[in-house]
Write a protein that holds these residues in place. Structure first.
Motif, PDB file in Angstrom:
ATOM      1  N   LYS A 112       0.826  -1.202   0.000  1.00  0.00           N
ATOM      2  CA  LYS A 112       0.000   0.000   0.000  1.00  0.00           C
ATOM      3  C   LYS A 112       0.865   1.259   0.000  1.00  0.00           C
ATOM      4  O   LYS A 112       0.583   2.218  -0.726  1.00  0.00           O
ATOM      5  CB  LYS A 112      -0.931   0.001   1.213  1.00  0.00           C
ATOM      6  N   ARG A 113       1.904   1.247   0.820  1.00  0.00           N
ATOM      7  CA  ARG A 113       2.785   2.413   0.881  1.00  0.00           C
ATOM      8  C   ARG A 113       3.532   2.588  -0.443  1.00  0.00           C
ATOM      9  O   ARG A 113       3.706   3.715  -0.927  1.00  0.00           O
ATOM     10  CB  ARG A 113       3.786   2.266   2.024  1.00  0.00           C
ATOM     11  N   TYR A 114       3.949   1.474  -1.042  1.00  0.00           N
ATOM     12  CA  TYR A 114       4.655   1.522  -2.314  1.00  0.00           C
ATOM     13  C   TYR A 114       3.763   2.122  -3.403  1.00  0.00           C
ATOM     14  O   TYR A 114       4.188   2.990  -4.170  1.00  0.00           O
ATOM     15  CB  TYR A 114       5.098   0.111  -2.699  1.00  0.00           C
ATOM     16  N   ASN A 115       2.522   1.685  -3.443  1.00  0.00           N
ATOM     17  CA  ASN A 115       1.595   2.203  -4.437  1.00  0.00           C
ATOM     18  C   ASN A 115       1.297   3.684  -4.212  1.00  0.00           C
ATOM     19  O   ASN A 115       1.221   4.462  -5.167  1.00  0.00           O
ATOM     20  CB  ASN A 115       0.288   1.404  -4.425  1.00  0.00           C
ATOM     21  N   LYS A 116       1.146   4.064  -2.972  1.00  0.00           N
ATOM     22  CA  LYS A 116       0.885   5.474  -2.648  1.00  0.00           C
ATOM     23  C   LYS A 116       2.045   6.348  -3.092  1.00  0.00           C
ATOM     24  O   LYS A 116       1.854   7.440  -3.648  1.00  0.00           O
ATOM     25  CB  LYS A 116       0.625   5.622  -1.143  1.00  0.00           C
ATOM     26  N   ASN A 117       3.255   5.875  -2.857  1.00  0.00           N
ATOM     27  CA  ASN A 117       4.431   6.643  -3.248  1.00  0.00           C
ATOM     28  C   ASN A 117       4.555   6.734  -4.755  1.00  0.00           C
ATOM     29  O   ASN A 117       4.872   7.797  -5.315  1.00  0.00           O
ATOM     30  CB  ASN A 117       5.695   6.018  -2.648  1.00  0.00           C
ATOM     31  N   ARG A 118       4.284   5.641  -5.458  1.00  0.00           N
ATOM     32  CA  ARG A 118       4.347   5.646  -6.922  1.00  0.00           C
ATOM     33  C   ARG A 118       3.329   6.627  -7.500  1.00  0.00           C
ATOM     34  O   ARG A 118       3.626   7.357  -8.458  1.00  0.00           O
ATOM     35  CB  ARG A 118       4.071   4.240  -7.473  1.00  0.00           C
ATOM     36  N   ILE A 119       2.150   6.643  -6.932  1.00  0.00           N
ATOM     37  CA  ILE A 119       1.107   7.547  -7.413  1.00  0.00           C
ATOM     38  C   ILE A 119       1.524   8.995  -7.203  1.00  0.00           C
ATOM     39  O   ILE A 119       1.411   9.828  -8.113  1.00  0.00           O
ATOM     40  CB  ILE A 119      -0.234   7.258  -6.696  1.00  0.00           C
ATOM     41  N   PHE A 120       2.051   9.302  -6.020  1.00  0.00           N
ATOM     42  CA  PHE A 120       2.470  10.676  -5.753  1.00  0.00           C
ATOM     43  C   PHE A 120       3.625  11.082  -6.670  1.00  0.00           C
ATOM     44  O   PHE A 120       3.641  12.184  -7.218  1.00  0.00           O
ATOM     45  CB  PHE A 120       2.882  10.840  -4.289  1.00  0.00           C
ATOM     46  N   VAL A 122      -1.013   4.241 -16.459  1.00  0.00           N
ATOM     47  CA  VAL A 122       0.457   4.304 -16.457  1.00  0.00           C
ATOM     48  C   VAL A 122       1.056   3.324 -15.449  1.00  0.00           C
ATOM     49  O   VAL A 122       2.025   2.616 -15.735  1.00  0.00           O
ATOM     50  CB  VAL A 122       0.943   5.743 -16.149  1.00  0.00           C
ATOM     51  N   LEU A 123       0.457   3.261 -14.251  1.00  0.00           N
ATOM     52  CA  LEU A 123       1.013   2.416 -13.186  1.00  0.00           C
ATOM     53  C   LEU A 123       0.405   1.015 -13.163  1.00  0.00           C
ATOM     54  O   LEU A 123       0.806   0.189 -12.342  1.00  0.00           O
ATOM     55  CB  LEU A 123       0.811   3.100 -11.831  1.00  0.00           C
ATOM     56  N   GLN A 124      -0.563   0.789 -14.054  1.00  0.00           N
ATOM     57  CA  GLN A 124      -1.231  -0.509 -14.145  1.00  0.00           C
ATOM     58  C   GLN A 124      -1.835  -0.921 -12.806  1.00  0.00           C
ATOM     59  O   GLN A 124      -1.634  -2.031 -12.303  1.00  0.00           O
ATOM     60  CB  GLN A 124      -0.258  -1.578 -14.665  1.00  0.00           C
ATOM     61  N   VAL A 128      -6.287   3.230  -6.992  1.00  0.00           N
ATOM     62  CA  VAL A 128      -5.901   4.626  -7.231  1.00  0.00           C
ATOM     63  C   VAL A 128      -6.735   5.558  -6.375  1.00  0.00           C
ATOM     64  O   VAL A 128      -6.214   6.458  -5.702  1.00  0.00           O
ATOM     65  CB  VAL A 128      -6.062   4.990  -8.725  1.00  0.00           C
ATOM     66  N   ASN A 129      -8.047   5.355  -6.363  1.00  0.00           N
ATOM     67  CA  ASN A 129      -8.940   6.231  -5.606  1.00  0.00           C
ATOM     68  C   ASN A 129      -8.669   6.175  -4.104  1.00  0.00           C
ATOM     69  O   ASN A 129      -8.708   7.191  -3.415  1.00  0.00           O
ATOM     70  CB  ASN A 129     -10.403   5.861  -5.876  1.00  0.00           C
TER      71      ASN A 129
END
Length: 382
Positions: free
Chosen positions: A13-21, A38-40, A46-47
């Protein structure tokens, strides 16, 4: 016995949050669907992460994109007012301070034309400049991540003391003289490394920075220095002197250098060689050069010969791209073909000179490199 660390749901979850930011940060403006594509990632993922980032006041909506059919997508951007850094550049010209928001926009600046002098007064002037600038802009002090201080000199291994800054007349100056007067963390960095980090930061458009190769940065200013940066990692060297390219010996027993030795690269390619040593500015030199001044053409031909010798040496040692920055580099772009040809002639190997490029950063951006490291740390922890 081989052990492996288990990746938890929280880690993902943290990894995805960081990638999104990071994606929003590098693109500037983006929609939810674009993030997912883009991030698949799934739109619910995402939401969920966007909700957290909005709650932390890190993101804002900026209207809608043009419709391509159907409902208009919302424009998602970084909230620049979420965090700030302060960039302080110390030089023989004085104190220069800028405040940058999270989008790296300069929202306030101050210039104080004072020279360095021993004693407590100088640190007090630097701290006072920062304090007055913060008060003038009226920003939230709690949102300030830190103060990056750049100096044209050599720091100790902890980057807490300026061991020697010859153009400023500094020897063994502790940044604690400034830090103790400010409520923000202060970080020191020499001006060449600052320029290298800024060049990396402002060119950070690739969302896969791990694919980017390291580069050598050469800065041509009043002094000459450099750095090597790989992703966001700066090479420091055993004694924190990596990148002191200006003090490579170009001509044994040659011109005297500020460092006390003779024949240093800096003595032949610094900005002074084309300006103050001639009693003019760089603007005047290159203007007269363009208008066919024969004396300046001879000087410039010799300058380029010495410069390309040094650049070729850096290329041979690093076997990688070389970026030339600093005030002189602004004028060198139009001579790139000439410089590339000279580099090809001087290299022992079959190359085309394409390893050379010129910095894209403005001088103001280059000066902010030390401060930008606070943004780097902040973003990596989101």
């Amino acid at each position: 016995m081989i052990t492996t660390s288990k990746i938890t749901t929280t880690d993902v979850k943290r990894y995805n949050k960081n990638r999104i930011f990071q994606l929003i940060y590098t693109t500037g403006k983006i929609s939810r669907q674009e993030i997912a594509d883009v991030l698949q990632l799934s739109l619910p993922t995402v939401n969920q992460n966007l909700k957290i980032l909005f709650e932390k006041n890190l993101l804002i909506y900026e209207g809608n994109f043009e419709s391509t059919g159907g409902r208009k997508a919302q424009v998602i951007s970084i909230n620049g007012a979420a965090r700030y850094v302060i960039s302080v550049n110390l030089s023989d010209k004085g104190i220069k301070a800028d405040i940058l928001d999270l989008n790296c926009n300069v929202i306030g600046n101050m210039r104080v034309p004072v020279k360095y002098e021993k004693g407590s007064a100088y640190g007090e002037m630097v701290a006072d400049t920062v304090t007055r600038l913060v008060e003038h802009t009226g920003i939230d002090k709690a949102a300030i991540l830190g103060v990056g201080i750049t100096v044209p000199g050599i720091f100790d291994i902890e980057n807490s003391t300026v061991v020697y800054a010859p153009t400023m007349g500094i020897k063994n100056y502790s940044l604690e003289n400034i830090q103790r007067l400010l409520p923000y963390e202060c970080r020191g960095m020499n001006d060449a490394r600052s320029g290298a980090f800024a060049e990396y930061w402002f060119d950070k458009k690739d969302i896969n920075p791990e694919k980017r190769e390291g580069k050598t940065y050469l800065m041509l200013n009043t002094g000459v220095g450099g750095s090597y940066i790989d992703r966001e990692n700066i090479r420091f060297g055993k004694h924190n002197r990596y990148g002191e390219f200006g003090h490579m010996t170009l001509y044994p027993a040659g011109r005297p250098c500020f460092c006390g030795k003779r024949g240093c690269f800096e003595s032949y390619v610094s900005a002074r060689c084309l300006s103050t040593d001639l009693g003019i500015t760089l603007d005047i030199f290159f203007d007269k050069l363009e208008n066919g001044n024969e004396e300046y053409k001879k000087i410039f031909d010799k300058y380029l010969d010495d410069l390309t010798t040094g650049i070729n040496n850096l290329y041979i040692m690093s076997d990688g791209d070389v970026i030339v920055g600093g005030p002189v580099a602004v004028y060198l772009g139009k001579y790139k073909d000439i410089i590339s040809k000279m580099l090809i002639d001087k290299c022992s190997f079959d190359i085309d000179g394409s390893y050379l490029s010129f910095a894209k950063c403005t001088q103001q951006q280059a000066d902010s490199g030390a401060a930008l490291t606070f943004f780097s740390d902040f973003i990596s922890q989101i």
